[in-house]
Every structure is written in C-alpha cells, then in structure tokens.
Design a protein around this motif. Structure first.
Motif, PDB file in Angstrom:
ATOM      1  N   ALA A  80       0.617  -1.172  -0.141  1.00 55.92           N
ATOM      2  CA  ALA A  80       0.211  -0.059  -0.234  1.00 55.92           C
ATOM      3  C   ALA A  80       1.380   1.201  -0.268  1.00 55.92           C
ATOM      4  N   LEU A  81       1.894   1.486   0.820  1.00 54.47           N
ATOM      5  CA  LEU A  81       2.593   2.723   0.347  1.00 54.47           C
ATOM      6  C   LEU A  81       3.188   2.454  -0.210  1.00 54.47           C
ATOM      7  N   ASP A  82       3.699   1.227  -1.320  1.00 51.48           N
ATOM      8  CA  ASP A  82       4.379   2.202  -2.755  1.00 51.48           C
ATOM      9  C   ASP A  82       3.010   2.048  -3.715  1.00 51.48           C
ATOM     10  N   LEU A 133       4.110   5.968  -5.873  1.00 52.99           N
ATOM     11  CA  LEU A 133       3.835   5.748  -7.039  1.00 52.99           C
ATOM     12  C   LEU A 133       2.686   7.444  -7.106  1.00 52.99           C
ATOM     13  N   LYS A 134       1.360   6.888  -6.918  1.00 49.39           N
ATOM     14  CA  LYS A 134       0.550   7.750  -6.637  1.00 49.39           C
ATOM     15  C   LYS A 134       1.415   9.529  -6.959  1.00 49.39           C
ATOM     16  N   PHE A 135       2.038   9.290  -5.386  1.00 43.79           N
ATOM     17  CA  PHE A 135       2.962  10.971  -5.461  1.00 43.79           C
ATOM     18  C   PHE A 135       3.938  11.141  -6.284  1.00 43.79           C
ATOM     19  N   ARG A 137       4.147  14.353   9.679  1.00 43.80           N
ATOM     20  CA  ARG A 137       3.397  14.067   8.672  1.00 43.80           C
ATOM     21  C   ARG A 137       4.636  13.418   7.724  1.00 43.80           C
ATOM     22  N   GLY A 138       4.023  12.156   6.923  1.00 39.08           N
ATOM     23  CA  GLY A 138       4.994  11.476   6.421  1.00 39.08           C
ATOM     24  C   GLY A 138       3.892  10.966   5.313  1.00 39.08           C
ATOM     25  N   LEU A 139       4.727  10.287   3.753  1.00 37.93           N
ATOM     26  CA  LEU A 139       3.963  10.134   2.526  1.00 37.93           C
ATOM     27  C   LEU A 139       2.880   9.640   3.471  1.00 37.93           C
ATOM     28  N   GLY A 181       3.895  20.458   7.086  1.00 39.53           N
ATOM     29  CA  GLY A 181       4.135  19.587   8.089  1.00 39.53           C
ATOM     30  C   GLY A 181       5.081  18.145   8.097  1.00 39.53           C
ATOM     31  N   VAL A 182       5.379  17.850   6.824  1.00 39.83           N
ATOM     32  CA  VAL A 182       6.078  16.559   6.745  1.00 39.83           C
ATOM     33  C   VAL A 182       7.066  16.998   7.181  1.00 39.83           C
ATOM     34  N   LYS A 183       7.793  15.799   7.769  1.00 37.71           N
ATOM     35  CA  LYS A 183       9.299  15.135   8.686  1.00 37.71           C
ATOM     36  C   LYS A 183       9.606  15.868   7.540  1.00 37.71           C
ATOM     37  N   PRO A 184      11.611  16.632   7.935  1.00 39.86           N
ATOM     38  CA  PRO A 184      12.593  16.359   7.685  1.00 39.86           C
ATOM     39  C   PRO A 184      12.688  15.964   6.333  1.00 39.86           C
TER      40      PRO A 184
END
Length: 278
Positions: free
Chosen positions: A79-81, A85-87, A144-146, A183-186
């Motif tokens: 699901a993360l992959d 891909l969507k990103f 926040r993450g992906l 707000g995404v983690k550096p």
C-alpha cells in the motif's frame, strides 16, 4: 581550453547545487557563461541538460525505492508503494503542466535579473516560519509522512516544483520547503524531493532537447565530449556524497536549524541570481 578542468568545475557546481535550495541550472548558467562565454538562452538550456549527472546519482542512491515503484506499477507493491507511485505521478504531471509553459516563456522572453525574486521570497517565508515555530511552539516537530499526504498536498508540491522551470528557482528547494511548510518530517521531505527529481529532471532534459536542441548541441560542442563526460562523473560522485549528508542532517531533528538554513540559502541563491541572472 582545458576541457577536463571545465568539466570538473561544471560537475562540482551541478552536483552541489542540485540538492541544496539553490538553483542548479542558474549556478551552471553562471559558471558556463564565465567559462564558455555562453549567452543567456544557451546557458539556461545547457543548465537543464546538465541534470543528467544528478539523475544517475538519484537512481543509484534510491534504487530500492525505484524497484518499489516498478512493483507498484505491475500490481505487486505494498500500500505504501502504491502511495509513493501516486505521489510521483501527481507531482510529475503538475510539474509538467506548470514547468513546460514557464520554460517556453523563459527562453523567449526572460533575460533580466528579476529571476532571483522567487527564491528570495521563499527564503523569507521559511525564515518567518522558523520564527513563528520558535515563538509559539519551541518543541514543534513536523510529523507527517507520505501516508498522511493527500492529493491536495501533492498538487501543492507539484505546483511548487513546477516553478523551478524559472531560472533562479531551485527544484529541491521549492519541493522540500513546500513539504516542510505542510508539516512533513524533514527527512521524509528530503527523501521524497530527491526521488521526485528523477522524473522531473528526465522531463526537463526531454523538453530542453525538444525545444532547444540547437542550443544544447552548441553548448556540448563548446565544452567538448571529454569535458561533458568528466562533468557527469564528477556531478554523480559529489551528488551521492551530498544526498547522504543532507538526509543525515534532516534526520538530526534540528528542525529550526534546518528551516533557517534552508531560508538563508534560498535568499542567498535569489540574491546571486539577481546579480548575475541578467
């Protein structure tokens, strides 16, 4: 002309500036103008073409993520992959929709020093954000993450990255800063920005060859095949070192230091582009 020395200098400029919030194409533009005597439009096109070396480095460093993307494309990823891909697809499409018209506008019309303004504005925004974080939430850490990024976030990141078609604007600076401001983690912001370089840079090279083939051929002729090969090797090597160093820095948790550093570098890049961009 010492083509090997010119290749080393251009490779160092490209390999260092691609990953920092300073415009690599503008630094290559400045360097190639001084070293090769290229006019603005020719040097600008050559700056985009020079991203080949940093693409090699990104592919080597993020080879595992690239394998995951291919697995997702054939329905074998997690699901993360699929989210990765969507990103990549969304921000690449948005980047193209914004970047290609800007590129065509730049090569036809823009020859003045105002090209440094966007990065200067970005730097000011980052520093103001750092001040707000310091004054209001001194222990604030982006979390926040992906997984937490929605399509609206991805569109915003794509829009920011698309502005990098303008000379004086850094692709990594725009995309990384946009994610940090969201707000995404550096570390995640840097990682996603560096991965998204690959399709964005391939697209930039394709557009450059399609619309500015004569300029690229002329620039390559001036630097010589030997110089070009040396520049690619140097850019790849220095990029691999810098990618690893920046990810470690982002992983350190020093968010305020990171934000202020990105802001100051962006302002410096904008000022340099303002001085030399015309």
């Amino acid at each position: 002309m010492n083509y090997i020395l010119v290749g080393i200098v251009l490779g160092l400029v490209q390999g260092i500036s691609e990953w920092l919030p300073i415009s690599s194409k503008t630094q290559v533009l400045i360097a190639s103008t001084f070293l090769l005597g290229l006019p603005f439009s020719l040097a600008y096109s050559f700056g985009l073409f020079m991203e080949i070396g940093t693409i090699f480095a990104a592919v080597i460093y993020f080879r595992r993520e690239i394998v995951r993307l291919f697995k997702a494309m054939v329905g074998r990823g997690t699901a993360l992959d699929l989210k990765l891909l969507k990103f990549v697809i969304i921000i690449t499409v948005i980047t193209g929709l914004v970047g290609v018209p800007l590129y065509l506008f730049v090569i036809d019309l823009v020859t003045s020093a105002v090209v440094g303004i966007p990065m200067t504005i970005l730097g000011i925004i980052l520093i103001l954000d750092g001040v707000v974080i310091y004054l209001t939430r001194r222990r604030y850490v982006p979390r926040r993450g992906l997984e937490e990024l929605g399509w609206r976030d991805m569109v915003i990141i794509g829009l920011a990255q698309g502005l990098a078609a303008l000379p004086g604007v850094s692709r990594s600076g725009m995309s990384t800063s946009a994610m940090i401001l969201l707000g995404v983690k550096p570390e995640e912001a840097f990682r996603l920005s560096f991965i998204s370089l690959i399709p964005a840079a391939l697209g930039a090279i394709g557009v450059t060859v399609l619309f500015s083939k004569a300029e690229v051929v002329q620039a390559v002729h001036l630097i010589n095949v030997t110089g070009l090969a040396v520049s690619m090797i140097v850019a790849t090597g220095i990029s691999l070192v810098l990618i690893d160093a920046l990810l470690k820095f982002a992983r350190s948790g020093k968010v305020l230091v990171l934000v202020f550093t990105l802001g100051l570098l962006a302002i410096l890049s904008g000022l340099l582009s303002t001085v030399f961009g015309g």
